[in-house]
Write a protein that holds these residues in place. Structure first.
Motif, mmCIF file in Angstrom:
data_model
loop_
_atom_site.group_PDB
_atom_site.id
_atom_site.type_symbol
_atom_site.label_atom_id
_atom_site.label_comp_id
_atom_site.label_asym_id
_atom_site.label_seq_id
_atom_site.Cartn_x
_atom_site.Cartn_y
_atom_site.Cartn_z
ATOM 1 N N ASN A 70 0.804 -1.226 0.000
ATOM 2 C CA ASN A 70 0.000 0.000 0.000
ATOM 3 C C ASN A 70 0.834 1.272 0.000
ATOM 4 N N ASP A 71 2.124 1.168 0.195
ATOM 5 C CA ASP A 71 2.960 2.356 0.243
ATOM 6 C C ASP A 71 4.319 2.034 -0.384
ATOM 7 N N HIS A 72 4.932 3.047 -0.968
ATOM 8 C CA HIS A 72 6.232 2.849 -1.603
ATOM 9 C C HIS A 72 7.040 4.140 -1.601
ATOM 10 N N THR A 73 8.337 3.980 -1.812
ATOM 11 C CA THR A 73 9.265 5.080 -2.026
ATOM 12 C C THR A 73 10.325 4.577 -2.995
ATOM 13 N N PHE A 74 10.683 5.407 -3.964
ATOM 14 C CA PHE A 74 11.737 4.999 -4.884
ATOM 15 C C PHE A 74 12.959 5.895 -4.686
ATOM 16 N N SER A 75 14.106 5.394 -5.127
ATOM 17 C CA SER A 75 15.363 6.139 -5.043
ATOM 18 C C SER A 75 16.179 5.884 -6.294
ATOM 19 N N ILE A 76 16.744 6.949 -6.826
ATOM 20 C CA ILE A 76 17.655 6.851 -7.961
ATOM 21 C C ILE A 76 18.984 7.484 -7.543
ATOM 22 N N TYR A 77 20.044 6.738 -7.716
ATOM 23 C CA TYR A 77 21.404 7.217 -7.457
ATOM 24 C C TYR A 77 22.183 7.146 -8.765
ATOM 25 N N VAL A 78 23.134 8.042 -8.937
ATOM 26 C CA VAL A 78 23.985 8.024 -10.127
ATOM 27 C C VAL A 78 25.452 8.092 -9.717
ATOM 28 N N ASN A 79 26.279 7.490 -10.539
ATOM 29 C CA ASN A 79 27.725 7.545 -10.382
ATOM 30 C C ASN A 79 28.205 8.599 -11.362
ATOM 31 N N TYR A 110 23.113 11.133 -18.470
ATOM 32 C CA TYR A 110 23.429 9.730 -18.216
ATOM 33 C C TYR A 110 22.796 8.872 -19.301
ATOM 34 N N ASN A 111 23.508 7.851 -19.715
ATOM 35 C CA ASN A 111 23.088 7.023 -20.835
ATOM 36 C C ASN A 111 22.324 5.778 -20.380
ATOM 37 N N GLU A 112 21.615 5.869 -19.280
ATOM 38 C CA GLU A 112 20.800 4.762 -18.795
ATOM 39 C C GLU A 112 19.452 5.287 -18.336
ATOM 40 N N ARG A 113 18.497 4.381 -18.283
ATOM 41 C CA ARG A 113 17.157 4.730 -17.804
ATOM 42 C C ARG A 113 16.677 3.635 -16.877
ATOM 43 N N ALA A 114 15.933 4.056 -15.875
ATOM 44 C CA ALA A 114 15.416 3.126 -14.874
ATOM 45 C C ALA A 114 13.918 2.938 -15.077
ATOM 46 N N PHE A 115 13.469 1.715 -14.963
ATOM 47 C CA PHE A 115 12.056 1.379 -14.988
ATOM 48 C C PHE A 115 11.714 0.891 -13.587
ATOM 49 N N VAL A 116 10.801 1.600 -12.909
ATOM 50 C CA VAL A 116 10.387 1.199 -11.564
ATOM 51 C C VAL A 116 8.865 1.125 -11.508
ATOM 52 N N SER A 117 8.374 0.127 -10.777
ATOM 53 C CA SER A 117 6.930 -0.049 -10.700
ATOM 54 C C SER A 117 6.563 -0.897 -9.487
ATOM 55 N N MET A 118 5.419 -0.593 -8.911
ATOM 56 C CA MET A 118 4.844 -1.451 -7.879
ATOM 57 C C MET A 118 4.197 -2.675 -8.524
ATOM 58 N N ASN A 119 4.150 -2.700 -9.829
ATOM 59 C CA ASN A 119 3.690 -3.816 -10.650
ATOM 60 C C ASN A 119 2.207 -4.132 -10.459
ATOM 61 N N PHE A 145 9.197 -4.011 -9.144
ATOM 62 C CA PHE A 145 10.479 -4.227 -9.805
ATOM 63 C C PHE A 145 11.179 -2.923 -10.113
ATOM 64 N N ALA A 146 12.496 -3.038 -10.274
ATOM 65 C CA ALA A 146 13.358 -1.952 -10.738
ATOM 66 C C ALA A 146 14.337 -2.565 -11.724
ATOM 67 N N VAL A 147 14.400 -2.002 -12.920
ATOM 68 C CA VAL A 147 15.289 -2.495 -13.970
ATOM 69 C C VAL A 147 15.969 -1.294 -14.612
ATOM 70 N N ILE A 148 17.274 -1.407 -14.839
ATOM 71 C CA ILE A 148 18.022 -0.347 -15.511
ATOM 72 C C ILE A 148 18.474 -0.872 -16.869
ATOM 73 N N LEU A 149 18.229 -0.062 -17.905
ATOM 74 C CA LEU A 149 18.644 -0.398 -19.266
ATOM 75 C C LEU A 149 19.401 0.775 -19.871
ATOM 76 N N SER A 150 20.248 0.477 -20.810
ATOM 77 C CA SER A 150 20.942 1.525 -21.547
ATOM 78 C C SER A 150 19.912 2.355 -22.308
ATOM 79 N N ALA A 151 20.141 3.651 -22.407
ATOM 80 C CA ALA A 151 19.206 4.535 -23.110
ATOM 81 C C ALA A 151 19.117 4.186 -24.586
ATOM 82 N N ASN A 152 20.164 3.588 -25.127
ATOM 83 C CA ASN A 152 20.155 3.215 -26.543
ATOM 84 C C ASN A 152 20.164 1.698 -26.730
#
Length: 173
Positions: A70-79, A110-119, A145-152
């Motif tokens: 019923n509740d969530h929080t997401f976080s994105i960190y970059v190097n 950044y050349n990546e993108r994150a997909f996040v979802s409570m599904n 889920f959380a999945v990171i893919l290259s932007a290209n």
């Protein structure tokens, strides 16, 4: 002997000053192994919440959620590129897109993108077609889920358990 101690003391003070300066100038971030701990601490996320996460050499994406979903929080960190060490918090909180849909988050520069979802949509796979082959990432339909893919990476298609295409809602930050 006293000269040696004097030079050693000056050297140690110099090292401490340099490290302190790097830390103050936001050049030293969080170690890869400590990202989840840092997110829980800085965003005040409960220890009993579960997490779905993915981390690459460039980005880390996490979605924390309660046992009842019923509740969530997401976080994105970059190097950061260039002269920096570790990962830095870039974005986080609760957004309706991650709760009801699939949020696709791309950080400028950044050349990546994150997909996040409570599904909630029961996503069961993500297909990446680079024009030569199709890679499939299987997703547990019962968990966020959380999945990171290259932007290209190519064409990304998200499917639900019934085989329907699920669109992501894009966020560029």
């Amino acid at each position: 002997m006293k000269k040696g101690i004097k030079y050693l003391s000056i050297f140690i003070i110099g090292i401490i000053a340099v490290v302190s300066l790097l830390y103050i100038n936001d050049t030293i971030g969080t170690n890869k192994s400590d990202i989840e701990k840092d997110a829980r601490s800085s965003q005040k996320i409960k220890d009993n919440w579960s997490v779905a996460k993915d981390t690459t050499d460039i980005m880390s994406a996490m979605i924390f959620y309660s046992d009842d979903f019923n509740d969530h929080t997401f976080s994105i960190y970059v190097n950061r590129p260039g002269f920096s060490f570790g990962y830095f918090f870039r974005l986080g909180g609760s957004i309706i897109e991650a709760e009801k849909y699939v949020a696709e988050i791309q950080i400028e520069g950044y050349n990546e993108r994150a997909f996040v979802s409570m599904n909630e949509q029961k996503v069961n796979k993500i297909e990446i077609d680079d024009g030569n082959s199709v890679q499939t990432i299987n997703i547990d339909t019962e968990k966020p889920f959380a999945v990171i893919l290259s932007a290209n990476a190519g064409n990304v298609t998200i499917y639900d358990i019934k085989g329907n295409i699920v669109e992501s809602i894009k966020h560029r930050v």
